[in-house]
Scaffold this motif. Structure first.
Motif, PDB file in Angstrom:
ATOM      1  N   PHE A  34       4.284 -32.422 -23.453  1.00 51.44           N
ATOM      2  CA  PHE A  34       4.713 -31.819 -22.189  1.00 51.44           C
ATOM      3  C   PHE A  34       5.071 -30.340 -22.325  1.00 51.44           C
ATOM      4  N   ILE A  35       4.605 -29.693 -23.396  1.00 52.50           N
ATOM      5  CA  ILE A  35       4.866 -28.268 -23.557  1.00 52.50           C
ATOM      6  C   ILE A  35       4.116 -27.450 -22.505  1.00 52.50           C
ATOM      7  N   VAL A  36       2.867 -27.827 -22.210  1.00 54.23           N
ATOM      8  CA  VAL A  36       2.066 -27.066 -21.247  1.00 54.23           C
ATOM      9  C   VAL A  36       2.681 -27.105 -19.844  1.00 54.23           C
ATOM     10  N   PRO A  37       2.987 -28.293 -19.268  1.00 51.05           N
ATOM     11  CA  PRO A  37       3.631 -28.271 -17.940  1.00 51.05           C
ATOM     12  C   PRO A  37       4.997 -27.608 -17.955  1.00 51.05           C
ATOM     13  N   LEU A  38       5.756 -27.767 -19.052  1.00 54.21           N
ATOM     14  CA  LEU A  38       7.061 -27.119 -19.139  1.00 54.21           C
ATOM     15  C   LEU A  38       6.899 -25.600 -19.192  1.00 54.21           C
ATOM     16  N   PHE A  39       5.872 -25.149 -19.891  1.00 52.04           N
ATOM     17  CA  PHE A  39       5.601 -23.715 -19.966  1.00 52.04           C
ATOM     18  C   PHE A  39       5.255 -23.159 -18.584  1.00 52.04           C
ATOM     19  N   LYS A  40       4.473 -23.905 -17.804  1.00 47.56           N
ATOM     20  CA  LYS A  40       4.119 -23.467 -16.450  1.00 47.56           C
ATOM     21  C   LYS A  40       5.353 -23.367 -15.556  1.00 47.56           C
ATOM     22  N   ILE A  41       6.292 -24.292 -15.734  1.00 50.80           N
ATOM     23  CA  ILE A  41       7.533 -24.240 -14.951  1.00 50.80           C
ATOM     24  C   ILE A  41       8.332 -22.984 -15.301  1.00 50.80           C
ATOM     25  N   ILE A  42       8.421 -22.680 -16.598  1.00 52.15           N
ATOM     26  CA  ILE A  42       9.166 -21.493 -17.033  1.00 52.15           C
ATOM     27  C   ILE A  42       8.512 -20.225 -16.492  1.00 52.15           C
ATOM     28  N   VAL A  43       7.178 -20.185 -16.501  1.00 51.98           N
ATOM     29  CA  VAL A  43       6.455 -19.019 -15.964  1.00 51.98           C
ATOM     30  C   VAL A  43       6.712 -18.892 -14.464  1.00 51.98           C
ATOM     31  N   ALA A  44       6.741 -20.031 -13.751  1.00 51.03           N
ATOM     32  CA  ALA A  44       6.999 -19.992 -12.307  1.00 51.03           C
ATOM     33  C   ALA A  44       8.400 -19.468 -12.009  1.00 51.03           C
ATOM     34  N   PHE A  45       9.373 -19.771 -12.866  1.00 54.47           N
ATOM     35  CA  PHE A  45      10.734 -19.266 -12.692  1.00 54.47           C
ATOM     36  C   PHE A  45      10.896 -17.832 -13.188  1.00 54.47           C
ATOM     37  N   ASP A  46       9.849 -17.287 -13.813  1.00 58.04           N
ATOM     38  CA  ASP A  46       9.889 -15.939 -14.389  1.00 58.04           C
ATOM     39  C   ASP A  46      10.983 -15.837 -15.458  1.00 58.04           C
ATOM     40  N   TRP A  47      11.049 -16.863 -16.292  1.00 61.24           N
ATOM     41  CA  TRP A  47      12.049 -16.911 -17.352  1.00 61.24           C
ATOM     42  C   TRP A  47      11.486 -16.568 -18.732  1.00 61.24           C
ATOM     43  N   VAL A  48      10.219 -16.252 -18.823  1.00 58.68           N
ATOM     44  CA  VAL A  48       9.619 -15.974 -20.130  1.00 58.68           C
ATOM     45  C   VAL A  48      10.325 -14.779 -20.771  1.00 58.68           C
ATOM     46  N   ASP A  49      10.608 -14.882 -22.065  1.00 58.90           N
ATOM     47  CA  ASP A  49      11.276 -13.841 -22.839  1.00 58.90           C
ATOM     48  C   ASP A  49      12.730 -13.643 -22.382  1.00 58.90           C
ATOM     49  N   THR A  50      13.372 -14.745 -21.998  1.00 59.52           N
ATOM     50  CA  THR A  50      14.788 -14.700 -21.625  1.00 59.52           C
ATOM     51  C   THR A  50      15.532 -15.821 -22.353  1.00 59.52           C
ATOM     52  N   TYR A  51      16.860 -15.712 -22.379  1.00 58.73           N
ATOM     53  CA  TYR A  51      17.666 -16.750 -23.018  1.00 58.73           C
ATOM     54  C   TYR A  51      17.611 -18.065 -22.238  1.00 58.73           C
ATOM     55  N   GLN A  52      17.432 -17.976 -20.910  1.00 63.71           N
ATOM     56  CA  GLN A  52      17.333 -19.201 -20.124  1.00 63.71           C
ATOM     57  C   GLN A  52      16.167 -20.069 -20.591  1.00 63.71           C
ATOM     58  N   ALA A  53      15.051 -19.417 -20.912  1.00 66.76           N
ATOM     59  CA  ALA A  53      13.866 -20.163 -21.344  1.00 66.76           C
ATOM     60  C   ALA A  53      14.091 -20.856 -22.683  1.00 66.76           C
ATOM     61  N   LEU A  54      14.926 -20.265 -23.532  1.00 69.95           N
ATOM     62  CA  LEU A  54      15.190 -20.843 -24.844  1.00 69.95           C
ATOM     63  C   LEU A  54      16.246 -21.946 -24.785  1.00 69.95           C
ATOM     64  N   ILE A  55      17.094 -21.918 -23.746  1.00 69.35           N
ATOM     65  CA  ILE A  55      18.237 -22.837 -23.694  1.00 69.35           C
ATOM     66  C   ILE A  55      18.022 -23.993 -22.733  1.00 69.35           C
ATOM     67  N   VAL A  56      17.694 -23.696 -21.485  1.00 65.91           N
ATOM     68  CA  VAL A  56      17.704 -24.710 -20.420  1.00 65.91           C
ATOM     69  C   VAL A  56      16.781 -25.899 -20.695  1.00 65.91           C
ATOM     70  N   PRO A  57      15.522 -25.706 -21.140  1.00 60.08           N
ATOM     71  CA  PRO A  57      14.638 -26.872 -21.327  1.00 60.08           C
ATOM     72  C   PRO A  57      15.112 -27.862 -22.382  1.00 60.08           C
ATOM     73  N   ASN A  58      16.038 -27.454 -23.253  1.00 58.19           N
ATOM     74  CA  ASN A  58      16.498 -28.337 -24.328  1.00 58.19           C
ATOM     75  C   ASN A  58      17.840 -29.002 -24.030  1.00 58.19           C
ATOM     76  N   LEU A  59      18.365 -28.819 -22.830  1.00 58.81           N
ATOM     77  CA  LEU A  59      19.701 -29.339 -22.536  1.00 58.81           C
ATOM     78  C   LEU A  59      19.724 -30.854 -22.398  1.00 58.81           C
ATOM     79  N   ALA A  60      18.690 -31.422 -21.823  1.00 60.99           N
ATOM     80  CA  ALA A  60      18.655 -32.877 -21.615  1.00 60.99           C
ATOM     81  C   ALA A  60      17.985 -33.543 -22.813  1.00 60.99           C
ATOM     82  N   THR A  61      18.757 -34.239 -23.626  1.00 61.68           N
ATOM     83  CA  THR A  61      18.223 -34.907 -24.805  1.00 61.68           C
ATOM     84  C   THR A  61      18.463 -36.412 -24.683  1.00 61.68           C
ATOM     85  N   CYS A  62      17.396 -37.172 -24.602  1.00 65.92           N
ATOM     86  CA  CYS A  62      17.516 -38.626 -24.461  1.00 65.92           C
ATOM     87  C   CYS A  62      18.125 -39.261 -25.712  1.00 65.92           C
TER      88      CYS A  62
END
Length: 271
Positions: free
Chosen positions: A118-146
Motif C-alpha cells: 500500500f505504499i503507492v496509494p499512500l504516496f498518492k494521498i501524501i501528494v494530494a495533501f502536498d505533504w511531500v518533503d515535510t515532517y507530516q509525511a514522515l510522521i502521520v502515515p505511521n501513527l496507526a499501528t495494528c
C-alpha cells in the motif's frame, strides 16, 4: 548451579558475544582511517584514536540535521502511535460496542499485509495533501499501528474489571480511567511497545526515502545510505555514519530494558 544450567549459560554467553562482534567491529573501524579498514589482516583495535571520520561527517555533511530529523520523527511518531495504540487496545479489551470482534479481526488480518503493497496509494494521498518533503509525511502515515493494538490489548485484558467498575462508581469518566488508572498499570507493555516502535521508525528506510526529497529533510538512515552509495574511497566516513545511526537504538534499549523484559512476558498470561 546445575551442570545443565552452566552449559546453557555458556552457550548463551558465546552467542551474545558473537552477536555483539559486528557492532564492535563497526565502532572500532569508525576510529580508523580508510587504509587501516582495508588492511589485511585487519587490526582488531585502531592503532590510534582517529577522529577525522567524525569531524568530516559533521562538517562536510548535514549529519546534525539528519540526527535531529531522526530523533524528531522517531520520538514524535513513537509517542503518538503508542498513545493511539493504547487507546484502541483499551477500547477492544474493556469497552462493549457493536462489531468489536469483527473490527479486531480485521486489525489482525491487516498485520499479514506487507507495507510495500500500500505504499503507492499512500504516496498518492501524501501528494494530494502536498505533504511531500515535510515532517507530516514522515510522521502521520505511521501513527496507526495494528501490532501495537494487538500487543497492548492482552495487557488491558489482564487488568481486573473491578478496578474500572470501582472508578466508575466514584464518578470517573472513561478518559480519567484510561489515563490515570489503565496506562500506569500497563506501563511494562507500553515500554516494550515504545522500544519496538522506536527501533522500527528509526530504521524505516523506504518510506523516508520516498518522502524526503531534499538533503536537509533526510534522516540518519537515509543520509548514511546515501553516503554508502557515493563513489568515494573514504570508507571511514561511511562507517562513522553507520556507527552514529546505530548508537541511539542501543541507548534507548538500555534505558527501557526493564520495561522491555517485563512487557514481552507480562501480557502473555491472563489472570
Amino acid at each position: 548451579m546445575e551442570k545443565s544450567d552452566l552449559i546453557v549459560n555458556i552457550i548463551v554467553t558465546i552467542l551474545a558475544i558473537c552477536s555483539l562482534l559486528p557492532l564492535f567491529w563497526l565502532v572500532t573501524n569508525s576510529f580508523k582511517p580508510s587504509a587501516e579498514i582495508y588492511k589485511m589482516p585487519p587490526d582488531i583495535l585502531p592503532k590510534s584514536l582517529y577522529l577525522d571520520n567524525y569531524k568530516e561527517l559533521f562538517s562536510n555533511q548535514p549529519a546534525l540535521r539528519w540526527t535531529f530529523n531522526s530523533f524528531l520523527v522517531s520520538f514524535v511518531t513513537t509517542g503518538l502511535s503508542v498513545i493511539l495504540s493504547a487507546a484502541a487496545a483499551y477500547a477492544f479489551a474493556k469497552l462493549k460496542f457493536k462489531g468489536k470482534n469483527i473490527i479486531f479481526a480485521i486489525f489482525i488480518a491487516s498485520l499479514m499485509i506487507p507495507k510495500e503493497t500500500f505504499i503507492v496509494p499512500l504516496f498518492k494521498i501524501i501528494v494530494a495533501f502536498d505533504w511531500v518533503d515535510t515532517y507530516q509525511a514522515l510522521i502521520v502515515p505511521n501513527l496507526a499501528t495494528c501490532f501495537g493494538v494487538f500487543m497492548l490489548k492482552s495487557f488491558f485484558e489482564t487488568i481486573p474489571d473491578s478496578i474500572r467498575e470501582s472508578a466508575k462508581l466514584d464518578g470517573a469518566n472513561e478518559f480519567t480511567i484510561f489515563f490515570k488508572l489503565m496506562l500506569p498499570i500497563a506501563k511494562p507493555g507500553i515500554g516494550a511497545l515504545f522500544i519496538l516502535n522506536f527501533v522500527t521508525f528509526w530504521n524505516d528506510y523506504m518510506w523516508q526515502l520516498l518522502m524526503a526529497r531534499s538533503k536537509g529533510m533526510n534522516t540518519l538512515t537515509v543520509g548514511v545510505a546515501g553516503l554508502m552509495q557515493e563513489i568515494s574511497p573514504n570508507m571511514g566516513l561511511k562507517v562513522a555514519g553507520a556507527a552514529i545511526a546505530a548508537m541511539p537504538m542501543i541507548v534507548i534499549f538500555v534505558l527501557f530494558q526493564k520495561y522491555f523484559t517485563k512487557g514481552i512476558t507480562a501480557g502473555a498470561v491472563k489472570e
